[in-house]
Enzyme design. Structure first.
Site, PDB file in Angstrom:
ATOM      1  N   CYS A 258      17.975 -24.649   3.839  1.00 32.68           N
ATOM      2  CA  CYS A 258      17.620 -23.276   3.475  1.00 32.68           C
ATOM      3  C   CYS A 258      16.298 -23.173   2.731  1.00 32.68           C
ATOM      4  O   CYS A 258      15.861 -22.079   2.366  1.00 32.68           O
ATOM      5  CB  CYS A 258      18.742 -22.656   2.635  1.00 32.68           C
TER       6      CYS A 258
ATOM      7  N   ARG B 207      26.595 -21.784  12.328  1.00 31.63           N
ATOM      8  CA  ARG B 207      25.564 -22.816  12.500  1.00 31.63           C
ATOM      9  C   ARG B 207      25.362 -23.152  13.970  1.00 31.63           C
ATOM     10  O   ARG B 207      24.268 -23.553  14.370  1.00 31.63           O
ATOM     11  CB  ARG B 207      25.884 -24.029  11.639  1.00 31.63           C
TER      12      ARG B 207
ATOM     13  N   CYS C 194      16.381 -16.097   4.608  1.00 32.57           N
ATOM     14  CA  CYS C 194      16.682 -17.509   4.389  1.00 32.57           C
ATOM     15  C   CYS C 194      15.764 -18.309   5.295  1.00 32.57           C
ATOM     16  O   CYS C 194      15.194 -17.766   6.235  1.00 32.57           O
ATOM     17  CB  CYS C 194      18.143 -17.802   4.723  1.00 32.57           C
TER      18      CYS C 194
ATOM     19  N   TYR D 219      31.949  -9.313  11.743  1.00 31.06           N
ATOM     20  CA  TYR D 219      31.611  -9.318  13.168  1.00 31.06           C
ATOM     21  C   TYR D 219      32.482  -8.327  13.934  1.00 31.06           C
ATOM     22  O   TYR D 219      32.215  -8.033  15.088  1.00 31.06           O
ATOM     23  CB  TYR D 219      31.741 -10.747  13.723  1.00 31.06           C
TER      24      TYR D 219
ATOM     25  N   LYS E  77      30.615 -14.664  -0.632  1.00 32.37           N
ATOM     26  CA  LYS E  77      30.702 -15.198   0.715  1.00 32.37           C
ATOM     27  C   LYS E  77      31.229 -16.619   0.678  1.00 32.37           C
ATOM     28  O   LYS E  77      30.723 -17.394  -0.127  1.00 32.37           O
ATOM     29  CB  LYS E  77      29.291 -15.154   1.306  1.00 32.37           C
TER      30      LYS E  77
ATOM     31  N   LYS F 299      27.566 -17.705  -3.118  1.00 36.19           N
ATOM     32  CA  LYS F 299      27.655 -18.229  -1.765  1.00 36.19           C
ATOM     33  C   LYS F 299      28.134 -19.670  -1.864  1.00 36.19           C
ATOM     34  O   LYS F 299      27.456 -20.529  -2.433  1.00 36.19           O
ATOM     35  CB  LYS F 299      26.294 -18.162  -1.082  1.00 36.19           C
TER      36      LYS F 299
HETATM   37  C1  PBG Z   1      21.976 -18.565   6.083  1.00 36.06           C
HETATM   38  C2  PBG Z   1      23.320 -17.992   6.242  1.00 36.06           C
HETATM   39  C3  PBG Z   1      24.508 -18.613   6.655  1.00 36.06           C
HETATM   40  C4  PBG Z   1      25.437 -17.588   6.815  1.00 36.06           C
HETATM   41  C5  PBG Z   1      24.818 -16.413   6.436  1.00 36.06           C
HETATM   42  N1  PBG Z   1      23.511 -16.691   6.062  1.00 36.06           N
HETATM   43  C6  PBG Z   1      24.799 -20.011   7.025  1.00 36.06           C
HETATM   44  C7  PBG Z   1      24.804 -21.122   6.058  1.00 36.06           C
HETATM   45  O1  PBG Z   1      24.587 -20.971   4.858  1.00 36.06           O
HETATM   46  O2  PBG Z   1      25.031 -22.224   6.550  1.00 36.06           O
HETATM   47  C8  PBG Z   1      26.830 -17.743   7.315  1.00 36.06           C
HETATM   48  C9  PBG Z   1      27.406 -16.531   7.929  1.00 36.06           C
HETATM   49  C10 PBG Z   1      28.630 -16.791   8.741  1.00 36.06           C
HETATM   50  O3  PBG Z   1      29.168 -17.901   8.747  1.00 36.06           O
HETATM   51  O4  PBG Z   1      29.072 -15.832   9.382  1.00 36.06           O
HETATM   52  N2  PBG Z   1      21.705 -19.258   4.989  1.00 36.06           N
END
Ligand code: PBG
Length: 324
Positions: free
Chosen positions: A130, A206, A120, A314, A249, A196
């Protein structure tokens, strides 16, 4: 009068029998441990909204990943924190970038550990989006695709066992696949973040990746939490474009989506138990409102039950240690 056998009451009374008929198995072999990698020689930076999770320099990453593998976790997922961010996310596709260096170090130290990289641009762009932002202030899908493909190629060349595009640009799986194939990396699988959602549950991430968008939000390219037909369509498109595994996700608030995507595609599906889900349970447990161990195990078992072959969490290493 006998109870109907469907109730399993008698089986439940004997622990061994109850265990034998359990439908869902939670074992370390399904878990992926995510890591935030930073530059630095010997650093470890706590993330305040994710107690217990640190940003790690490569030396610490190698050490922690060794512990994960020892506990039985077969795979890790890497996020990089570059030294500098810019408009074109140069750090993402720099062959000497933080993820590329980390992949090489990990594969050298732990050759049998499967290393997945998140592909990303948001951790590398100065504005936190992104993709690349055009003159109109909107993310330019097609320019972003080129840079994402370059990023995936650079990760694969460094030795990544799989690449996981999480950007949600249209056509990214096809773009990555053709780039990898052209460079003789036909065997590098793509794990597509197919569904997503534009979710509040990414808040702690973030902070960790310093990637909150400086303006606007991600709703033009991430999915509306109200939709699940769309998730199935996105998943089917990714299958057509050549994805080897799909991802949903976040996980907990989207178990129905996970189930539908699994049913519709019959492809291996991963679920990402994201930062906010982690933070929520940790905060409640720290306040004494929830039993931490029981809640974590129930959460991960439920994600598996809903249809996840693979769970990114995690808690992976710690849970694997408990399960041994
Ligand atoms: C990157 C990405 C994100 C997450 C995984 N890849 C953040 C987003 O889209 O803001 C989030 C993972 C998490 O919250 O554990 N694009």
């Amino acid at each position: 009068m006998a109870f109907p056998a469907t109730r399993m009451r008698r089986l439940r009374r004997t622990g061994v029998l109850r265990d034998m008929v359990r439908e869902t198995e939670l074992t370390p072999s399904h878990l992926v441990q995510p890591y935030f990698v930073e530059l630095g020689t010997d650093s470890r930076t706590p993330i305040s909204s994710m107690p217990g999770v640190d940003r790690l320099s490569i030396s610490h990453l190698v050490e922690e990943a060794g512990r994960a593998q020892e506990a039985g976790v077969p795979s890790v997922l890497l996020f990089g924190l570059p030294a500098e961010k810019d408009e074109r996310a140069s750090g993402a596709y720099d062959d000497e970038g933080v993820v590329q260096l980390a992949v090489r170090a990990l594969k050298e130290a732990h050759p049998d550990l499967a290393v997945i990289t998140d592909v990303c641009l948001c951790e590398y762009t100065s504005h936190g989006h992104c993709g690349v932002v055009g003159a109109d202030g909107q993310v330019d899908n097609d320019v972003s695709l080129e840079l994402l493909a370059k990023t995936a190629l650079s990760h694969a060349r460094a030795g990544a066992d799989a690449v996981a595009p999480s950007d949600m640009m249209d056509g990214r799986v096809a773009a990555l696949r053709s780039q990898l194939d052209a460079e003789d990396l036909k065997d590098t699988p793509i794990i597509a973040y197919s569904a997503k959602y534009a979710s509040a549950f990414y808040g702690p991430f973030r902070e960790a990746a310093d990637s909150a968008p400086a303006f606007g939000d991600r709703r033009s390219y991430q999915m509306d939490p109200a939709n699940s037909d769309e998730a199935v369509r996105e998943a089917l498109l990714d299958v057509e474009e050549g994805a080897d595994m799909l991802m949903v996700k976040p996980a907990m608030a989207y178990l129905d989506v996970l189930h539908r995507v699994k049913e519709a595609t019959k492809l291996p599906v991963a679920a990402y138990n994201v930062s906010g889900e982690y933070a929520m349970v940790e905060a409640a447990a720290a306040s004494g409102y929830l039993d931490r161990t029981a809640t974590v195990l129930e959460t991960l078992t439920s994600i598996r039950r809903a249809g996840a072959d693979v769970v990114i969490t995690y808690w992976a290493t710690e849970v694997a240690q408990w399960l041994r």
